[in-house]
Write an enzyme that holds these catalytic residues in place. Structure first.
Site, PDB file in Angstrom:
ATOM      1  N   GLY A  22      78.898 105.602  28.437  1.00 43.99           N
ATOM      2  CA  GLY A  22      78.753 105.506  26.992  1.00 43.99           C
ATOM      3  C   GLY A  22      79.828 104.594  26.422  1.00 43.99           C
ATOM      4  O   GLY A  22      80.396 103.750  27.126  1.00 43.99           O
ATOM      5  N   ARG A  23      80.143 104.776  25.138  1.00 44.69           N
ATOM      6  CA  ARG A  23      81.199 103.963  24.520  1.00 44.69           C
ATOM      7  C   ARG A  23      82.566 104.621  24.604  1.00 44.69           C
ATOM      8  O   ARG A  23      83.576 104.024  24.215  1.00 44.69           O
ATOM      9  CB  ARG A  23      80.827 103.644  23.072  1.00 44.69           C
ATOM     10  CG  ARG A  23      79.756 102.572  22.972  1.00 44.69           C
ATOM     11  CD  ARG A  23      79.642 101.993  21.581  1.00 44.69           C
ATOM     12  NE  ARG A  23      79.003 102.911  20.651  1.00 44.69           N
ATOM     13  CZ  ARG A  23      79.470 103.233  19.460  1.00 44.69           C
ATOM     14  NH1 ARG A  23      80.620 102.748  19.040  1.00 44.69           N
ATOM     15  NH2 ARG A  23      78.801 104.056  18.666  1.00 44.69           N
TER      16      ARG A  23
ATOM     17  N   CYS B  47      78.661 104.405  34.970  1.00 40.67           N
ATOM     18  CA  CYS B  47      78.197 103.493  33.935  1.00 40.67           C
ATOM     19  C   CYS B  47      79.350 102.605  33.428  1.00 40.67           C
ATOM     20  O   CYS B  47      79.801 101.715  34.126  1.00 40.67           O
ATOM     21  CB  CYS B  47      77.533 104.284  32.810  1.00 40.67           C
ATOM     22  SG  CYS B  47      76.538 103.279  31.696  1.00 40.67           S
ATOM     23  N   HIS B  48      79.834 102.847  32.214  1.00 41.10           N
ATOM     24  CA  HIS B  48      80.982 102.108  31.691  1.00 41.10           C
ATOM     25  C   HIS B  48      82.313 102.770  32.062  1.00 41.10           C
ATOM     26  O   HIS B  48      83.375 102.246  31.734  1.00 41.10           O
ATOM     27  CB  HIS B  48      80.892 101.979  30.161  1.00 41.10           C
ATOM     28  CG  HIS B  48      79.869 100.992  29.695  1.00 41.10           C
ATOM     29  ND1 HIS B  48      78.522 101.264  29.693  1.00 41.10           N
ATOM     30  CD2 HIS B  48      79.999  99.727  29.212  1.00 41.10           C
ATOM     31  CE1 HIS B  48      77.852 100.218  29.218  1.00 41.10           C
ATOM     32  NE2 HIS B  48      78.725  99.267  28.926  1.00 41.10           N
TER      33      HIS B  48
ATOM     34  N   GLU C 135      85.462 102.711  26.511  1.00 41.57           N
ATOM     35  CA  GLU C 135      86.070 101.600  25.769  1.00 41.57           C
ATOM     36  C   GLU C 135      87.206 102.097  24.884  1.00 41.57           C
ATOM     37  O   GLU C 135      88.231 101.419  24.729  1.00 41.57           O
ATOM     38  CB  GLU C 135      85.002 100.910  24.912  1.00 41.57           C
ATOM     39  CG  GLU C 135      85.522  99.735  24.112  1.00 41.57           C
ATOM     40  CD  GLU C 135      84.435  99.103  23.248  1.00 41.57           C
ATOM     41  OE1 GLU C 135      84.733  98.756  22.099  1.00 41.57           O
ATOM     42  OE2 GLU C 135      83.291  98.990  23.727  1.00 41.57           O
TER      43      GLU C 135
ATOM     44  N   TYR D  83      77.410  99.998  35.296  1.00 44.01           N
ATOM     45  CA  TYR D  83      76.339  99.381  34.507  1.00 44.01           C
ATOM     46  C   TYR D  83      76.438  97.863  34.659  1.00 44.01           C
ATOM     47  O   TYR D  83      77.533  97.295  34.628  1.00 44.01           O
ATOM     48  CB  TYR D  83      76.463  99.796  33.043  1.00 44.01           C
ATOM     49  CG  TYR D  83      75.413  99.152  32.170  1.00 44.01           C
ATOM     50  CD1 TYR D  83      74.059  99.414  32.377  1.00 44.01           C
ATOM     51  CD2 TYR D  83      75.774  98.261  31.163  1.00 44.01           C
ATOM     52  CE1 TYR D  83      73.094  98.800  31.605  1.00 44.01           C
ATOM     53  CE2 TYR D  83      74.810  97.653  30.377  1.00 44.01           C
ATOM     54  CZ  TYR D  83      73.462  97.924  30.608  1.00 44.01           C
ATOM     55  OH  TYR D  83      72.499  97.320  29.847  1.00 44.01           O
TER      56      TYR D  83
END
Length: 227
Positions: free
Chosen positions: A129-130, A159-160, A133, A179
C-alpha cells in the site's frame, strides 16, 4: 507479470499469474505454498511486529495478522502512533493504466514506533500500500528494520514493502520480489528484481502483492519457525 509490463494490468491477469501457479516452487523456497501446520509448535508464542502506516493495504495487513494468530504467533501492529489507522484497497481495473485505490478497513495500532524494542520480536512484516512510503521516512522504523536485516532475522515485505527494506540497509546483490512499479528502484539499489509469487533470500521474504499471499505467508512462517 513478465518483464514486459503492458499498458493495462487487469486484476484477472494479476491473480491468474500469481494464484494460478499455486503449488509451483517459488524462487529460493521449494514447496513454499505448502501449509505450515507442522511448524505450529515452533511458532507458538513468538511475537511478530507488523509495520504499517497511513493507507497501508488492508487485505495484506489483515491476512498477515490473522495467519499469525492461527499459528499461535502474537501479531503486534505498529504505526507512528498507537491509534486507529485507515487502510486502503488496491485493485486493478482494465480501463486504468495503474492500480486503483479505495478506502478500506480500519485497524488499531497496538504500539507506536518510538516505543518498539526490536529485540522483543522474533519476526517483522511490512505490508504494501502507501504505508511503506510514509514509514520509510521514520528514523525509528529504519532502525527497527535494520536490526532484523543486520541479524538475518525473519523479515517479510510485500508489494511496496521493500521500499522500507532498501531505505534501511544496502540490498546490493539480494533477490527481491515486489510490485512491478518499484522494479527500477530495486534495481538501482543494486538488488535483483524477481517476478515471482515469493522470494526467500536468507531470512528476507518478499512478494509482489496481495494475490501472492497464499505463497508469501507459508514461506514467511517457515522462516520464522527456523526450518
Amino acid at each position: 507479470m513478465s518483464d514486459h509490463v503492458p499498458n493495462s494490468i487487469s486484476r484477472r491477469h494479476l491473480v491468474a499469474a500469481s494464484l494460478g501457479t499455486l503449488g509451483v516452487a517459488a524462487v529460493g523456497a521449494p514447496g513454499a505454498a505448502a501449509q505450515p501446520k507442522k511448524a505450529a509448535g515452533a511458532l507458538r508464542g513468538k511475537k511478530v511486529l507488523v509495520c504499517i502506516g497511513e493507507f497501508s493495504e488492508g487485505m495484506e495487513t489483515y491476512y498477515m495478522v490473522y495467519r499469525l494468530m492461527e499459528e499461535g504467533v502474537q501479531p503486534v501492529v505498529a504505526a507512528a502512533k498507537a491509534k486507529t489507522v485507515q487502510m486502503v484497497v488496491h485493485d486493478f481495473d482494465p480501463q486504468y493504466s495503474n492500480y486503483t485505490e479505495k478506502l478500506g478497513y480500519l485497524i488499531k495500532a497496538d504500539v507506536a514506533y518510538q516505543d518498539v524494542r526490536a529485540a522483543d520480536y522474533q519476526g517483522l512484516l511490512i505490508p504494501g500500500g502507501r504505508g511503506p512510503e510514509e514509514i520509510r521516512q521514520n528514523k525509528k522504523v529504519l532502525e527497527i528494520v535494520g536490526y532484523f536485516l543486520d541479524r538475518n532475522l525473519p523479515l517479510g515485505a510485500m508489494c511496496h514493502g521493500p521500499q522500507v527494506v532498501y531505505a534501511a540497509r544496502p540490498v546490493r546483490g539480494r533477490k527481491i520480489a515486489a510490485y512491478c512499479g518499484i522494479r527500477a528502484d530495486i534495481e538501482l539499489a543494486g538488488a535483483v528484481f524477481v517476478d515471482a509469487p515469493v522470494v526467500v533470500d536468507g531470512a528476507l521474504v518478499t512478494s509482489r502483492g496481495w494475490p501472492d499471499l497464499p505463497h508469501f505467508m507459508p514461506a514467511f512462517l517457515k522462516v520464522l519457525s527456523g526450518k
